[in-house]
Design a protein around this motif. Structure first.
Motif, PDB file in Angstrom:
ATOM      1  N   ARG A 151       0.393  -9.642  -3.430  1.00 56.43           N
ATOM      2  CA  ARG A 151       0.395  -8.526  -4.381  1.00 56.43           C
ATOM      3  C   ARG A 151      -0.713  -7.531  -4.054  1.00 56.43           C
ATOM      4  NH1 ARG A 151       1.885 -12.422  -8.369  1.00 56.43           N
ATOM      5  NH2 ARG A 151      -0.327 -12.839  -8.821  1.00 56.43           N
ATOM      6  N   TRP A 152      -1.893  -8.086  -3.738  1.00 55.30           N
ATOM      7  CA  TRP A 152      -3.050  -7.240  -3.405  1.00 55.30           C
ATOM      8  C   TRP A 152      -2.783  -6.431  -2.136  1.00 55.30           C
ATOM      9  CZ3 TRP A 152      -6.712  -8.345   0.705  1.00 55.30           C
ATOM     10  CH2 TRP A 152      -7.860  -7.538   0.679  1.00 55.30           C
ATOM     11  N   LEU A 153      -2.223  -7.063  -1.126  1.00 58.79           N
ATOM     12  CA  LEU A 153      -1.942  -6.363   0.127  1.00 58.79           C
ATOM     13  C   LEU A 153      -0.927  -5.250  -0.080  1.00 58.79           C
ATOM     14  CD1 LEU A 153      -1.744  -9.347   2.660  1.00 58.79           C
ATOM     15  CD2 LEU A 153      -3.543  -7.612   2.527  1.00 58.79           C
ATOM     16  N   ARG A 154       0.113  -5.512  -0.851  1.00 60.19           N
ATOM     17  CA  ARG A 154       1.138  -4.489  -1.082  1.00 60.19           C
ATOM     18  C   ARG A 154       0.580  -3.317  -1.891  1.00 60.19           C
ATOM     19  NH1 ARG A 154       4.636  -9.132  -1.555  1.00 60.19           N
ATOM     20  NH2 ARG A 154       4.222  -9.210  -3.802  1.00 60.19           N
ATOM     21  N   LYS A 155      -0.289  -3.632  -2.860  1.00 64.66           N
ATOM     22  CA  LYS A 155      -0.827  -2.571  -3.715  1.00 64.66           C
ATOM     23  C   LYS A 155      -1.884  -1.736  -2.999  1.00 64.66           C
ATOM     24  CE  LYS A 155      -3.363  -1.795  -8.028  1.00 64.66           C
ATOM     25  NZ  LYS A 155      -4.037  -2.446  -9.187  1.00 64.66           N
ATOM     26  N   GLU A 156      -2.836  -2.389  -2.335  1.00 62.03           N
ATOM     27  CA  GLU A 156      -3.989  -1.681  -1.772  1.00 62.03           C
ATOM     28  C   GLU A 156      -3.773  -1.202  -0.346  1.00 62.03           C
ATOM     29  OE1 GLU A 156      -6.154  -0.811  -3.760  1.00 62.03           O
ATOM     30  OE2 GLU A 156      -5.795  -2.188  -5.437  1.00 62.03           O
ATOM     31  N   LYS A 157      -2.866  -1.856   0.379  1.00 61.78           N
ATOM     32  CA  LYS A 157      -2.507  -1.456   1.745  1.00 61.78           C
ATOM     33  C   LYS A 157      -3.720  -1.300   2.680  1.00 61.78           C
ATOM     34  CE  LYS A 157       1.882   0.774   0.702  1.00 61.78           C
ATOM     35  NZ  LYS A 157       2.054   0.101  -0.607  1.00 61.78           N
TER      36      LYS A 157
END
Length: 262
Positions: A151-157
């Motif tokens: 989730r963090w990777l998808r949101k913060e990129k």
């Protein structure tokens, strides 16, 4: 650290012995008396395990060095990796390779145990590298928390992730179809050996252990027993391990593209 400490002690003419405090019925007072009766003059204390109570030994019996970051409740001489410099050096190496959006991923226990040093080195880096952007860091209880991490990777990129758990993270990304370093770079804060395939900081535990023994022998031979009035800390810088989870310098782009969003 243990291997480096034992090798250096023998080289210096001392006989190292290993003792475990947390045994059946063993109190701190009894442990101190047992070591004193055996003629032990110097103590090298390993890092405390999660949940261990503060040490309360009979310090006046011994010269003491701890393999840990400074312990707020104990004025003891300590030897450890320079965690602040390790994270700052990791960001710099990522920046040299064209990464511009950096994400820091830590376990909460690491944030507490190292007193924010990994976070501090990362947070200061934009002041030295003005074109660098930091994503909000992610703190997890366990590096296996795949749902939270994704989730963090998808949101913060982030285009690169700096973490002490890169082996677990690398396997997770490969399962999800991400390519490393083509889609996202990984920098490890705690490489276990030089030449490891993960790019990042080799802390060199053997050197830390050997340095701690040299420090302890100095205290023993100067007959400095008990805890000092003011604690001192000797930090050993990490060494960069090139690895294969970051783009090579020759292939660094002026601006890295964002990581995958799937």
């Amino acid at each position: 650290m243990r291997e480096g400490a034992f090798e250096r002690a023998v080289l210096r003419g001392y006989r190292p012995e290993e003792f475990w405090l947390h045994r059946d019925g063993m109190s701190h007072a009894r442990f101190s008396e047992m070591l004193h009766a055996r003629g032990i003059q110097g103590l090298l204390i390993s890092p405390l395990a999660e949940g261990d109570p503060p040490l309360a030994l009979h310090w006046d019996y011994f010269s003491t060095v701890s393999l840990s970051v400074p312990l707020p409740a104990l004025t003891v001489t300590t030897v450890c990796n320079d965690h602040y410099f390790s994270s700052l050096q990791s960001v710099r190496e990522c920046h040299r390779r064209g990464y511009r959006r950096v994400g820091l991923l830590l376990r909460r226990i690491h944030q507490d145990r190292f007193q924010g040093r990994w976070l501090a080195g990362t947070l200061i880096s934009p002041q030295m590298l003005p074109d660098l952007a930091l994503t909000p860091p992610l703190f997890v209880d366990d590096m296996d928390d795949e749902a939270e991490i994704m989730r963090w990777l998808r949101k913060e990129k982030p285009d690169v992730v700096i973490s002490p758990g890169c082996e677990v993270l690398h396997a997770m990304l490969l399962r999800r179809g991400w390519r490393v370093p083509e889609d996202i770079g990984l920098a490890w804060l705690a490489c276990t050996r030089p030449g490891h395939p993960c790019s990042g900081i080799f802390q060199n535990g053997q050197l830390i252990g050997a340095t701690a023994i040299d420090t302890l022998i100095g205290l023993v031979e100067r007959h400095e027993r008990g805890l000092p009035e003011q604690a001192t800390t000797l930090m050993v810088e990490g060494r960069w391990n090139e690895g294969r989870t970051l783009r090579p310098l020759a292939a660094a782009a002026p601006m890295a593209k964002a990581g995958r969003g799937d």
